[in-house]
Design an enzyme around this catalytic site. Structure first.
Site, PDB file in Angstrom:
ATOM      1  N   LYS A 124      11.484   8.702  -8.470  1.00 41.60           N
ATOM      2  CA  LYS A 124      10.671   7.759  -7.694  1.00 41.60           C
ATOM      3  C   LYS A 124       9.515   7.316  -8.569  1.00 41.60           C
ATOM      4  O   LYS A 124       9.096   8.054  -9.473  1.00 41.60           O
ATOM      5  CB  LYS A 124      10.102   8.442  -6.448  1.00 41.60           C
ATOM      6  CG  LYS A 124       9.819   7.479  -5.322  1.00 41.60           C
ATOM      7  CD  LYS A 124      11.068   7.176  -4.541  1.00 41.60           C
ATOM      8  CE  LYS A 124      10.856   6.091  -3.547  1.00 41.60           C
ATOM      9  NZ  LYS A 124      12.016   6.017  -2.633  1.00 41.60           N
ATOM     10  N   ASP A 164      11.224  -0.227  -2.912  1.00 43.41           N
ATOM     11  CA  ASP A 164      10.788   0.689  -1.851  1.00 43.41           C
ATOM     12  C   ASP A 164       9.657  -0.077  -1.149  1.00 43.41           C
ATOM     13  O   ASP A 164       9.584  -1.316  -1.290  1.00 43.41           O
ATOM     14  CB  ASP A 164      10.324   2.043  -2.440  1.00 43.41           C
ATOM     15  CG  ASP A 164      10.194   3.135  -1.384  1.00 43.41           C
ATOM     16  OD1 ASP A 164      11.221   3.724  -1.027  1.00 43.41           O
ATOM     17  OD2 ASP A 164       9.087   3.389  -0.886  1.00 43.41           O
ATOM     18  N   PHE A 237       7.983  -4.046   9.822  1.00 41.80           N
ATOM     19  CA  PHE A 237       8.692  -5.334   9.855  1.00 41.80           C
ATOM     20  C   PHE A 237       9.124  -5.728   8.444  1.00 41.80           C
ATOM     21  O   PHE A 237       9.376  -6.876   8.147  1.00 41.80           O
ATOM     22  CB  PHE A 237       7.822  -6.435  10.502  1.00 41.80           C
ATOM     23  CG  PHE A 237       6.489  -6.641   9.826  1.00 41.80           C
ATOM     24  CD1 PHE A 237       6.374  -7.436   8.698  1.00 41.80           C
ATOM     25  CD2 PHE A 237       5.351  -6.034  10.326  1.00 41.80           C
ATOM     26  CE1 PHE A 237       5.157  -7.615   8.075  1.00 41.80           C
ATOM     27  CE2 PHE A 237       4.116  -6.208   9.709  1.00 41.80           C
ATOM     28  CZ  PHE A 237       4.015  -7.007   8.577  1.00 41.80           C
TER      29      PHE A 237
HETATM   30  N1  GLU Z   1      13.750   3.264  -2.059  1.00 44.16           N
HETATM   31  C1  GLU Z   1      15.035   3.462  -1.478  1.00 44.16           C
HETATM   32  C2  GLU Z   1      15.177   4.885  -1.018  1.00 44.16           C
HETATM   33  O1  GLU Z   1      14.204   5.472  -0.569  1.00 44.16           O
HETATM   34  C3  GLU Z   1      16.159   2.984  -2.378  1.00 44.16           C
HETATM   35  C4  GLU Z   1      16.213   3.573  -3.732  1.00 44.16           C
HETATM   36  C5  GLU Z   1      17.238   2.913  -4.658  1.00 44.16           C
HETATM   37  O2  GLU Z   1      17.941   2.005  -4.242  1.00 44.16           O
HETATM   38  O3  GLU Z   1      17.303   3.350  -5.810  1.00 44.16           O
HETATM   39  O4  GLU Z   1      16.222   5.459  -1.013  1.00 44.16           O
END
Ligand code: GLU
Length: 447
Positions: A124, A164, A237
């Site tokens: 992340k 994200d 939203f």
């Molecule tokens: N941010 C999204 C999650 O929490 C997607 C992450 C991604 O597609 O790599 O899973």
């Protein structure tokens, strides 16, 4: 393993990192019993290794705003675990981003990605950059400055960021533009959530919300229920809320609430297609106000400032916004109003008190790492398309997404069914994800 001992040592080291400690405790408590039946895990200190990220990159991001002022933010990439594939996970741009938040998200991502059935490790990243009120040009300059540092840490076979909170298709476009300029590499597989004309999966924007509703359908069917005609409250939203509202409506449910940091919109007759489309404009405006929905549709939506989506009477609650957005009091308020199902779509959307209240009342509850895994799963499908230079139709991607969500639901049932027949989806998801990562780590030796 003794959870209490491991938590005490983590609390000593990372006492300030509340979200990270919360996420670790939930997983360890779920897996303790099963883990302790595997002395080989204990001998290889799997848990002690798994709770620490492989590495964290921290960097300064300096950019110039529209008034000519120099702005500085912090950027991060937490590469958490690569046992079952290259690092994979989104980027979050939000003023509250800290290493603790990204460590919790990277930790969760590791198990979520393991559940998807695809070979992806967990990561992340993000920044404390606040997109609220920023112009398009400012967003672009920030993304470019952010990538100026990040590009050296990532690669299509190494670490593949995506969106994200605060990062959608527009930001991924700006980020990729700078990546290819710096890296002189033209492999679009380095990022997912791209535009449809340059390697993006046709269904990636919808995937998290659609996948969440496919999971919810399986959970309801297993409990002998159907989503048709049910009332649903959605928080947020943004992109995830938009996909969830779209699919819930398509499946015959009535979405009666959407919310934002400023309050909630009650939509008595259910959200309409125009309102769902308007959610996209609301996000693109960077105003971060759900009141705009009631201003645009005064006859259909009633705005109440300061209230959450959980104040609206509904059958099914779908937290789609941020971690810890639904607390113990919210859970009690929902259940007092008749809510009998909560599927967490946001990452760690419910506090431990809320989960306990739902579980004690035996209402249907499923955790984010299972419910929202369709997003990253479709990112995994996008990576496959990019690596093999093909592109699938929306129908093909949707079929694969359906299959993956069904597999995740089956895994939760397999590992979460208790002696009395009750399905503990939290345990099920945690054990299924954990065992896969633990086994892979064991097979790869002490590294
Ligand atoms: N941010 C999204 C999650 O929490 C997607 C992450 C991604 O597609 O790599 O899973």
């Amino acid at each position: 393993m003794k959870v209490a001992e491991i938590m005490a040592s983590l609390e000593k080291k990372y006492g300030q990192e509340k979200e990270y400690l919360q996420a670790v405790r939930e997983v360890l408590e779920s897996v303790e019993e099963v883990y302790n039946q595997h002395p080989e895990f204990e001998a290889a200190k799997i848990v002690e290794r798994m709770v620490e990220p492989d590495r964290i990159f921290t960097f300064r991001v300096t950019w110039v705003d529209d008034k000519g002022n120099v702005q500085t933010n912090l950027g991060y990439r937490v590469q958490f675990n690569s046992a079952i594939g290259p690092y994979k996970g989104g980027l979050r741009f939000h003023k509250a981003v800290t290493p603790s938040m990204l460590k919790f998200l990277g930790f969760e991502q590791t198990f979520k990605n393991a559940l998807t059935t695809l070979p992806m490790g967990g990561a992340k990243g993000g920044s404390d950059f606040d997109p609220v009120g920023k112009s398009n040009a400012e967003i672009m300059r920030f993304c470019q400055a952010f990538m100026y540092e990040l590009w050296q840490c990532i690669g299509p076979d190494q670490d593949i960021p995506a969106g994200d909170v605060g990062v959608g298709g527009r930001e991924i476009g700006f980020l990729y533009g700078m990546y290819k300029k710096l890296a002189r590499e033209y492999n679009t597989g380095v990022l997912t959530g791209k535009g449809g004309t340059w390697g993006g999966s046709i269904l990636r924007p919808e995937a998290t919300g659609f996948g969440a509703l496919y999971f919810t359908q399986h959970l309801l069917h297993k409990a002998g229920k159907d989503i048709k005609g049910k009332t649903v409250a959605v928080s947020g939203f943004g992109n995830v809320a938009w996909g969830a509202a779209t699919k819930a409506t398509e499946l015959g449910a009535k979405v009666v609430a959407v919310s934002g940091p400023d309050g909630v919109c009650y939509i008595k007759d259910g959200i309409t297609a125009d309102m769902i489309n308007y959610m996209l404009d609301m996000r693109a405006s960077n105003r971060n106000k759900v009141e705009d929905m009631a201003t645009k549709f005064p006859k259909l939506a009633v705005f109440t400032p300061g209230k959450k989506a959980w104040s609206i009477k509904c059958d099914i609650a779908l937290p789609c916004a941020f971690q810890n957005e639904l607390n113990g009091d919210d859970a009690k308020e929902l259940m007092a109003n008749g809510t009998w199902c909560c599927c967490e779509v946001s990452n760690m959307g419910c506090t431990p008190e809320a989960i306990k209240a739902f579980q004690d009342a035996r209402i249907l509850f499923a955790p984010g790492k299972a419910v929202n895994a369709g997003g990253v799963a479709t990112s995994g499908l996008e990576m496959t398309q990019n690596a093999t230079h093909i592109s699938w139709s929306a129908k093909e991607v949707d079929e694969k997404l359906h299959f993956i969500m069904e597999s995740i639901h089956e895994a939760c049932v397999k590992f979460g069914t208790q002696k009395d027949g009750h399905i503990d989806y939290v345990k099920g998801a945690n054990i299924a994800g954990f065992m896969k990562v633990a086994q892979a780590m064991l097979e790869q030796g002490i590294i």
